[in-house]
Design an enzyme around this catalytic site. Structure first.
Site, mmCIF file in Angstrom:
data_model
loop_
_atom_site.group_PDB
_atom_site.id
_atom_site.type_symbol
_atom_site.label_atom_id
_atom_site.label_comp_id
_atom_site.label_asym_id
_atom_site.label_seq_id
_atom_site.Cartn_x
_atom_site.Cartn_y
_atom_site.Cartn_z
ATOM 1 C CG HIS A 140 -0.275 -0.241 2.522
ATOM 2 N ND1 HIS A 140 0.620 0.649 3.077
ATOM 3 C CD2 HIS A 140 -0.358 -1.282 3.407
ATOM 4 C CE1 HIS A 140 1.043 0.204 4.233
ATOM 5 N NE2 HIS A 140 0.483 -0.977 4.461
ATOM 6 C CD GLU A 141 1.585 6.463 -1.113
ATOM 7 O OE1 GLU A 141 2.537 7.267 -0.986
ATOM 8 O OE2 GLU A 141 1.338 5.870 -2.190
ATOM 9 C CG HIS B 60 4.254 -1.631 2.047
ATOM 10 N ND1 HIS B 60 2.949 -2.071 2.036
ATOM 11 C CD2 HIS B 60 4.837 -2.240 3.114
ATOM 12 C CE1 HIS B 60 2.756 -2.911 3.034
ATOM 13 N NE2 HIS B 60 3.886 -3.036 3.703
ATOM 14 C CB SER C 199 -1.261 -5.511 4.773
ATOM 15 O OG SER C 199 -0.128 -4.988 4.102
#
Length: 309
Positions: A54-55, A57, A206
């Site tokens: 996701h953003e 990461h 997550s």
């Protein structure tokens, strides 16, 4: 920036601009192939993940891209860090999604080993980091940080990065890994980057994928509780009990919260009765909402929210 691609029979060729433009990093599954791909490729960065990127990461990857010649993102759902009643089997997995997020953030290599590669037959070694791992999530999830430390040390040995990047959302994990790297003289710089949040304030994770949109909004009560502690600290309060109470008052407005812990700790991850003015002091929370365990943390002094490596 290095452009890389693995050819057949262990031959390594240059990755083309078209490959990069397609937004898909090279997928590598084996240690031998990984070593061949990275040989002589300059400054290597590693972002270890369990996938379902996701953003949060992506922010780590973009930072790594700024300071490294080659960026490796590992995707491995590590069984050692899950307890017997936890969500190993249902943990979200989507390699196509991961390829898109990693490629869009500039990753060169997606390292996706399987459990047999990471823990072959006869594997019987664990890395135990005492002290910082023993309270909070260490108490709530016995063996969790041993699993984290073990897999991260293996990834550091396999990739041999110059720099490894982690999010501050897992603050205790970051403390454990920094301790491990110091104690074992691992030749890597560990960099922690600030938590990325949704507009509601909820920390990206997550596991947020388990929640519906209305539940995600309600889960932002956790970040509001942490901010209430910050406000009380900024007003001069140093009693740990009274700081915690400021957060508990916010949590009591949401009936779906089942609190695991709300703790204020120093740089050693230990609770104390009275807080000092150390910029590394943090307030941490873990709670279940709608059947999902969520964690978050913030610096007590928001002006010192990013202490760096």
């Amino acid at each position: 920036m290095a452009e890389i691609k693995a050819g057949t029979e262990g031959v390594v060729v240059e990755r083309t601009g078209e490959d990069r433009a397609a937004g898909r990093p090279l997928v590598v599954t084996g240690p031998g192939e990984l070593r061949a791909v990275l040989a002589g490729r300059g400054r290597v960065g590693l972002v270890p993940t369990m996938g379902y990127l996701h953003e949060g990461h992506a922010a780590l990857m973009r930072r790594a891209r700024e300071v490294c010649d080659v960026l490796v993102v590992s995707v491995f759902v590590n069984p050692l860090q899950f307890g017997p009643a936890e969500d190993l089997a249902s943990y979200p997995r989507d390699l196509e999604r991961d390829l898109g997020v990693a490629g869009g953030a500039g990753a060169d290599v997606l390292f996706t080993p399987d459990a047999g590669t990471m823990y072959p037959a006869g594997f019987d070694t664990r890395v135990v980091v005492s002290g910082v791992s023993e309270g909070l999530d260490g108490a709530s999830r016995p063996g969790h940080f041993t699993g984290v430390a073990t897999v991260v040390l293996k990834l550091l040995n396999l990739v041999r990065p110059d720099v490894a990047f982690f999010g501050e959302k897992d603050w205790q994990q970051l403390a454990v890994l920094r301790q491990m790297v110091r104690d074992l003289n691992v030749a890597v710089d560990v960099v922690g980057l600030p938590t990325v949040r949704a507009p509601s304030g909820l920390a990206l994770s997550s596991r947020n994928s388990y929640l519906r949109s209305e539940q995600l909004e309600r889960a932002s009560v956790l970040s509001r509780a942490l901010r209430a502690v910050q406000v009380r600290y900024a007003a001069g309060e140093r009693s740990a009990d009274r700081l915690r109470q400021a957060g508990l008052e916010v949590l009591q407005t949401e009936p779906e919260v089942t609190l695991d812990y709300l703790s204020v700790v120093g740089r050693d991850m230990q609770e104390r009765a009275v807080m000092d003015n150390d910029v590394m002091n943090r307030v941490l929370i873990a709670a279940r909402m709608f059947g999902v365990r969520l964690i978050d943390n913030m610096p007590l002094d928001p002006a010192h929210g990013h202490p760096g490596a």
